[in-house]
Design a protein around this motif. Structure first.
Motif, PDB file in Angstrom:
ATOM      1  N   ASN A   2      -5.946 -20.092 -18.569  1.00 17.77           N
ATOM      2  CA  ASN A   2      -5.237 -19.569 -19.728  1.00 17.77           C
ATOM      3  C   ASN A   2      -5.398 -18.067 -19.917  1.00 17.77           C
ATOM      4  N   LEU A  55      -2.157 -27.328 -21.617  1.00 20.59           N
ATOM      5  CA  LEU A  55      -1.733 -27.549 -22.995  1.00 20.59           C
ATOM      6  C   LEU A  55      -2.923 -27.749 -23.936  1.00 20.59           C
ATOM      7  N   ALA A  58      -4.365 -24.087 -24.350  1.00 21.14           N
ATOM      8  CA  ALA A  58      -3.438 -22.947 -24.477  1.00 21.14           C
ATOM      9  C   ALA A  58      -3.691 -22.144 -25.741  1.00 21.14           C
ATOM     10  N   GLN A  69       4.398 -22.874 -24.051  1.00 21.65           N
ATOM     11  CA  GLN A  69       3.926 -24.258 -24.169  1.00 21.65           C
ATOM     12  C   GLN A  69       5.105 -25.211 -24.396  1.00 21.65           C
TER      13      GLN A  69
END
Length: 230
Positions: A2, A55, A58, A69
């Motif tokens: 990320n 996800l 994130a 996303q």
């Protein structure tokens, strides 16, 4: 992963595009200025990798991180239940029309799972949150304005009672599409709707602005406008 995504997005930023896009989304002040095609390309790559970890972790610091996303969820090749679970986790992050509408447009798996997704959407129409409702309405206008669903669509929109500008505009937009695609049931609805004056008149305006409506019909629609109390 990320941190590297954030770095990639910062490197993709375009200041000229940021100025242009920021003006279209007045309540957003955390935009980098990444063009949508670049975001989509990155989203497609992420959807093929360990998207669950992505996800789950994130970051939401920048507008583009949230938009990304939503795009990734739209590209997932996963079981419908898992996609809807990811969608449900994402909806509370929506705080502007751009992320909302892009997210809805990307959820193309709806086409093959109409009734399943319909049931998923219903609770959003009971929400008092502006972007929950906009999400529900924009999903309707993207995937459910057809003969089999039109009566249910019109009924759901009629039951929406929210003062949010982006809810009203979504409802007006949806009703204009309803009229363009299915004029008879939509006209019948408009003549007896519970819509507030702003939403009703905005729907008529959007119908009149359509290039698919003939002059005679536009005159009729103009005559239906309500006088708004000052």
């Amino acid at each position: 992963m990320n941190n590297s995504i954030k770095e990639q997005l910062i490197q993709m930023a375009d200041q000229d595009y940021k100025k242009f896009a920021s003006a279209l989304i007045p309540n957003i002040d955390n935009m980098l200025g990444v063009r949508l095609p670049k975001l989509r390309k990155l989203a497609q790559q992420l959807a093929k990798q360990d998207w669950r970890s992505y996800l789950a972790k994130a970051d939401n610091e920048y507008f583009e991180e949230v938009m990304l996303q939503g795009m990734v969820i739209g590209y997932l090749k996963a079981d419908i239940e898992e996609v809807l679970e990811a969608a449900a986790d994402f909806v509370p992050k929506i705080n502007n029309w751009s992320v909302c509408d892009s997210f809805c447009a990307g959820l193309k798996m709806t086409k093959a799972n109409k009734e399943h997704v319909w049931e998923f959407l219903l609770p959003y129409f009971a929400s008092d949150q502006e972007y929950d409702l906009r999400f529900g309405i924009v999903m309707l206008l993207n995937y459910y304005i057809e003969a089999d669903y039109i009566e249910r669509v019109l009924r759901l929109i009629d039951e929406v009672d929210h003062k949010g500008y982006y809810v009203k505009m979504a409802a007006a937009w949806a009703l204009s599409i309803c009229y363009i695609k299915l004029p008879e049931p939509t006209m019948h609805y408009l003549q007896s709707s519970k819509l507030d004056d702003f939403t009703y008149n905005k729907a008529l305006q959007k119908i009149i602005e359509s290039l698919q409506i003939d002059k005679e019909t536009k005159q009729l629609i103009r005559s239906m406008k309500r006088k708004q109390s000052s």
